[in-house]
Scaffold this motif. Sequence first.
Motif, PDB file in Angstrom:
ATOM      1  N   GLU A   1      -5.657   1.573 -13.507  1.00 44.10           N
ATOM      2  CA  GLU A   1      -5.919   0.235 -14.077  1.00 44.10           C
ATOM      3  C   GLU A   1      -6.735  -0.630 -13.113  1.00 44.10           C
ATOM      4  N   HIS A   2      -6.592  -0.403 -11.801  1.00 45.27           N
ATOM      5  CA  HIS A   2      -7.419  -1.150 -10.838  1.00 45.27           C
ATOM      6  C   HIS A   2      -8.897  -0.800 -11.042  1.00 45.27           C
TER       7      HIS A   2
ATOM      8  N   ASP B   1     -12.088  -3.291 -12.445  1.00 42.36           N
ATOM      9  CA  ASP B   1     -13.339  -3.519 -11.712  1.00 42.36           C
ATOM     10  C   ASP B   1     -14.560  -2.949 -12.425  1.00 42.36           C
ATOM     11  N   LEU B   2     -14.406  -1.775 -13.037  1.00 41.85           N
ATOM     12  CA  LEU B   2     -15.607  -1.029 -13.453  1.00 41.85           C
ATOM     13  C   LEU B   2     -15.705  -0.781 -14.959  1.00 41.85           C
TER      14      LEU B   2
ATOM     15  N   ASP C   1      -6.943   9.363 -15.029  1.00 41.54           N
ATOM     16  CA  ASP C   1      -5.726   8.668 -14.585  1.00 41.54           C
ATOM     17  C   ASP C   1      -4.730   9.693 -14.044  1.00 41.54           C
ATOM     18  N   GLY C   2      -4.475   9.639 -12.739  1.00 37.05           N
ATOM     19  CA  GLY C   2      -3.504  10.550 -12.128  1.00 37.05           C
ATOM     20  C   GLY C   2      -2.339   9.784 -11.529  1.00 37.05           C
ATOM     21  N   GLY C   3      -2.075   8.597 -12.040  1.00 38.52           N
ATOM     22  CA  GLY C   3      -0.961   7.791 -11.527  1.00 38.52           C
ATOM     23  C   GLY C   3      -1.310   7.088 -10.219  1.00 38.52           C
ATOM     24  N   ILE C   4      -0.265   6.731  -9.477  1.00 36.17           N
ATOM     25  CA  ILE C   4      -0.452   5.958  -8.241  1.00 36.17           C
ATOM     26  C   ILE C   4      -0.827   6.882  -7.078  1.00 36.17           C
ATOM     27  N   CYS C   5      -1.770   6.445  -6.237  1.00 43.30           N
ATOM     28  CA  CYS C   5      -2.137   7.240  -5.051  1.00 43.30           C
ATOM     29  C   CYS C   5      -1.014   7.145  -4.021  1.00 43.30           C
ATOM     30  N   ASN C   6      -0.684   8.285  -3.430  1.00 46.29           N
ATOM     31  CA  ASN C   6       0.478   8.338  -2.546  1.00 46.29           C
ATOM     32  C   ASN C   6       0.309   7.643  -1.205  1.00 46.29           C
TER      33      ASN C   6
END
Length: 360
Positions: free
Chosen positions: A169-170, A174-175, A184-189
């Motif tokens: 979503e970020h 922006d883009l 979309d692979g979820g949150i970056c670790n």
Amino acid sequence: MYKTEILKIKQKLIEQKEIEQIRRSNAIKKASKLLKEGQVVAFPTETVYGLGADALNKSAVKKIFKAKGRPVDNPLIIHIANKNQLPKLIKGTISPTVKKLITEFWPGPLTIIFKKGDFVPNITTAGLDTVAVRMPSHPVTFALIKEVDLPLAAPSANSSGFPSPTKAEHVYNDLNGKIPLIIDGGICNIGVESTVIEVKENKVNILRPGGVPKENIIKVLKNTHQIQTVDHRNVRSPKSPGMKYKHYAPHTPLWIIKSGLKEIEQILKEHNINNNKTLIIATEEAIKNIETSKIEAEVYNMGSIKNLDLIAKQLFDLLRKSDHKEYELILIEEVPQKEIGEAVMNRLKKAAVKIHKEGE
Ligand code: TXA
Ligand code: MG
């Protein structure tokens, strides 16, 4: 203008590192097709989301700079999934030290600077005779590079100057409209970008602190090398060109303050800013004290000071969230400059308009 599509990869496949199944997903097939046609695609990595294109295709790489509004003198990192992709990108021999670091840290959040090979177009390296390469460890990045079978140039997938994206979503915020696809692979670790290094004889210069802490590099090289973080301030043409730009900044002015309740209270009093137009981003430990104090400003929790990894993971999301409301000022507590805390403080200093110890 594009109609930006978001295609999700199942979290379970990512957790279980089902590379072959991820490779067969609609998201990867579509991304691979677009990349082969010279388009850009946003994808997750273990650090932050990247905006990728075929690193050897000039006009494709140009689209990255355009979508991000990135200055053309800021070079890109090339992402590979296999060591066999390296020789085509670089020139000269690989030193035993670099070999050791590759064995130890790839795949993972370490970017290494090499002499640039002739196949790499100048636009990718912003005209430098060196090239930055990394091998990400995220199963989706790995599956994508394997499927498309191209080295991918990719900066962080934010609008230039804003906090890097750690969620799809970020990237979308922006883009949207500027790129055709976000995987979309979820949150970056890890949540902060890779560590960028150059190796010179018995020296390792850390050009950008990041996901691999300095302590880990020291542990691997023991006493054989001098390992130092390069201070880019006051350098007119820094070795890592990206370091000269203001970065990671929310729209609202950000001040870094010393750790602890006393310091927070003192700043609020000194500047007469204890109101609901001020946001404080503080550690769990400070917040416990804030609850029993006279502080009226709104407070966000950045996590426990004892868990710097979690603070790093949440950092950019918090900076983005803090920008959504009508705050006039954000105060953020500093964290210890050790382990991944060095990368966190590096990002905060670049985002801040004021730091408690001016001139330090
Ligand atoms: O974790 C990461 O590194 C993320 C993910 C997407 O892989 N990428 C990323 O890229 O942070 P970017 O473009 O936002 O930052 C790349 C940094 C910049 O500071 C740039 O100046 C530096 O790496 N860099 C790239 N090529 C270089 C080179 N040849 N010499 C020195 N610095 C270089
Ligand atoms: Mg960036």
